[in-house]
Design a protein around this motif. Structure first.
Motif, PDB file in Angstrom:
ATOM      1  N   GLY A   1       0.835  -1.199   0.000  1.00  0.00           N
ATOM      2  CA  GLY A   1       0.000   0.000   0.000  1.00  0.00           C
ATOM      3  C   GLY A   1       0.870   1.249   0.000  1.00  0.00           C
ATOM      4  O   GLY A   1       2.092   1.167  -0.050  1.00  0.00           O
ATOM      5  N   LYS A   2       0.214   2.407   0.050  1.00  0.00           N
ATOM      6  CA  LYS A   2       0.954   3.677   0.057  1.00  0.00           C
ATOM      7  C   LYS A   2       1.731   3.800   1.365  1.00  0.00           C
ATOM      8  O   LYS A   2       1.209   3.532   2.446  1.00  0.00           O
ATOM      9  N   VAL A   3       2.991   4.206   1.259  1.00  0.00           N
ATOM     10  CA  VAL A   3       3.850   4.330   2.439  1.00  0.00           C
ATOM     11  C   VAL A   3       3.704   5.734   3.016  1.00  0.00           C
ATOM     12  O   VAL A   3       3.734   6.730   2.291  1.00  0.00           O
ATOM     13  N   SER A   4       3.562   5.816   4.330  1.00  0.00           N
ATOM     14  CA  SER A   4       3.425   7.108   5.013  1.00  0.00           C
ATOM     15  C   SER A   4       4.765   7.839   5.034  1.00  0.00           C
ATOM     16  O   SER A   4       5.817   7.256   4.743  1.00  0.00           O
ATOM     17  N   ASP A   5       4.731   9.133   5.421  1.00  0.00           N
ATOM     18  CA  ASP A   5       5.976   9.904   5.546  1.00  0.00           C
ATOM     19  C   ASP A   5       6.909   9.240   6.554  1.00  0.00           C
ATOM     20  O   ASP A   5       8.112   9.148   6.329  1.00  0.00           O
ATOM     21  N   PHE A   6       6.327   8.791   7.664  1.00  0.00           N
ATOM     22  CA  PHE A   6       7.129   8.106   8.675  1.00  0.00           C
ATOM     23  C   PHE A   6       7.760   6.841   8.094  1.00  0.00           C
ATOM     24  O   PHE A   6       8.941   6.545   8.333  1.00  0.00           O
TER      25      PHE A   6
ATOM     26  N   LEU B   1       8.558   6.245   4.968  1.00  0.00           N
ATOM     27  CA  LEU B   1       9.642   6.637   4.056  1.00  0.00           C
ATOM     28  C   LEU B   1      10.904   7.016   4.829  1.00  0.00           C
ATOM     29  O   LEU B   1      12.020   6.660   4.448  1.00  0.00           O
ATOM     30  N   GLN B   2      10.703   7.750   5.927  1.00  0.00           N
ATOM     31  CA  GLN B   2      11.840   8.168   6.758  1.00  0.00           C
ATOM     32  C   GLN B   2      12.509   6.959   7.405  1.00  0.00           C
ATOM     33  O   GLN B   2      13.744   6.852   7.417  1.00  0.00           O
ATOM     34  N   LEU B   3      11.680   6.036   7.920  1.00  0.00           N
ATOM     35  CA  LEU B   3      12.212   4.834   8.561  1.00  0.00           C
ATOM     36  C   LEU B   3      12.987   3.988   7.555  1.00  0.00           C
ATOM     37  O   LEU B   3      14.077   3.493   7.851  1.00  0.00           O
ATOM     38  N   ARG B   4      12.422   3.863   6.367  1.00  0.00           N
ATOM     39  CA  ARG B   4      13.068   3.081   5.310  1.00  0.00           C
ATOM     40  C   ARG B   4      14.426   3.686   4.931  1.00  0.00           C
ATOM     41  O   ARG B   4      15.411   2.968   4.749  1.00  0.00           O
ATOM     42  N   ALA B   5      14.470   5.015   4.815  1.00  0.00           N
ATOM     43  CA  ALA B   5      15.722   5.705   4.478  1.00  0.00           C
ATOM     44  C   ALA B   5      16.774   5.460   5.557  1.00  0.00           C
ATOM     45  O   ALA B   5      17.957   5.246   5.251  1.00  0.00           O
ATOM     46  N   LYS B   6      16.343   5.476   6.816  1.00  0.00           N
ATOM     47  CA  LYS B   6      17.262   5.237   7.925  1.00  0.00           C
ATOM     48  C   LYS B   6      17.772   3.793   7.896  1.00  0.00           C
ATOM     49  O   LYS B   6      18.974   3.553   8.022  1.00  0.00           O
TER      50      LYS B   6
END
Length: 204
Positions: free
Chosen positions: A43-48, A50-55
């Motif tokens: 599903g669509k990923v939340s801003d949180f 996306l941030q967690l994934r980047a980290k």
């Protein structure tokens, strides 16, 4: 040294990218997440999210460093002058295990950490077995005499998929000088890293 408990290449599949750019990554054959639910439509990923994934991606790339160590590095970067994201990348690139990896003394960041911890690496002529030791501009990193003939070192130096970056200056095949702290766009990541999202994650 803390022990990494997860299989390293599962990180590739979990992130949905071949984050080290290695030809033998299982992501090349199975471009979906691990486990029985790996092929489910996301599903669509939340801003949180996306941030967690980047980290998680940045942390994973640098050898899956512990959260405690990574957060400490972030706090140090945020206390420095200038852009926190750029500072974070600079500090991560100054880790001894990463400099060993960049110098092509080891085929993977995990192998780089291993040869450091086993005492095969010298920093300014002094045997150093701490993977997170900070390499400063002008420092010389070299291989111990036994390491020069190790199979993984010989393998690393013949790898075609990555080159030694400009900020690591080779002196023969067993010694390099760390010439400068790199900026984000100078670091040879095989995939896009987003330290700005990591900063947003910790700034919440």
């Amino acid at each position: 040294m803390s022990k990494r408990k997860s299989a390293k290449y599962k990180l590739d599949r979990r992130m949905g990218e071949n984050i080290w750019g290695r030809p033998n990554s299982p992501f090349n054959k199975r471009p979906y997440g691990p486990g029985q639910h790996g092929q489910r439509r996301k599903g669509k990923v939340s801003d949180f999210g996306l941030q967690l994934r980047a980290k998680q991606k940045l942390k994973g790339y640098y050898g899956d460093v512990t959260e405690k160590q990574f957060k400490r590095t972030y706090k140090e970067a945020s206390a420095m002058k200038g852009d926190t994201g750029q500072n974070l990348i600079g500090l991560l690139e100054q880790r001894l295990d990463m400099v060993v990896y960049r110098a092509k003394f080891a085929p993977t960041i995990f192998a780089a950490r291993q040869i450091v911890s086993h005492g095969h690496i010298f920093l300014n002529g002094v045997k150093t077995n701490i993977a997170s030791a900070r390499v400063k501009v002008g420092d010389v990193v070299s291989l111990g005499s036994k390491a020069k003939d190790m199979a993984l070192v010989i393998e690393a130096q013949s790898l075609p998929e990555r080159e030694i970056p400009d900020y690591v200056a080779p002196d023969g095949t067993d010694k390099i000088t760390f010439t400068r702290v790199p900026k984000l766009d100078e670091v040879p990541y095989p995939v896009t890293m987003e330290p700005n999202l990591v900063v947003e994650f910790y700034s919440r």
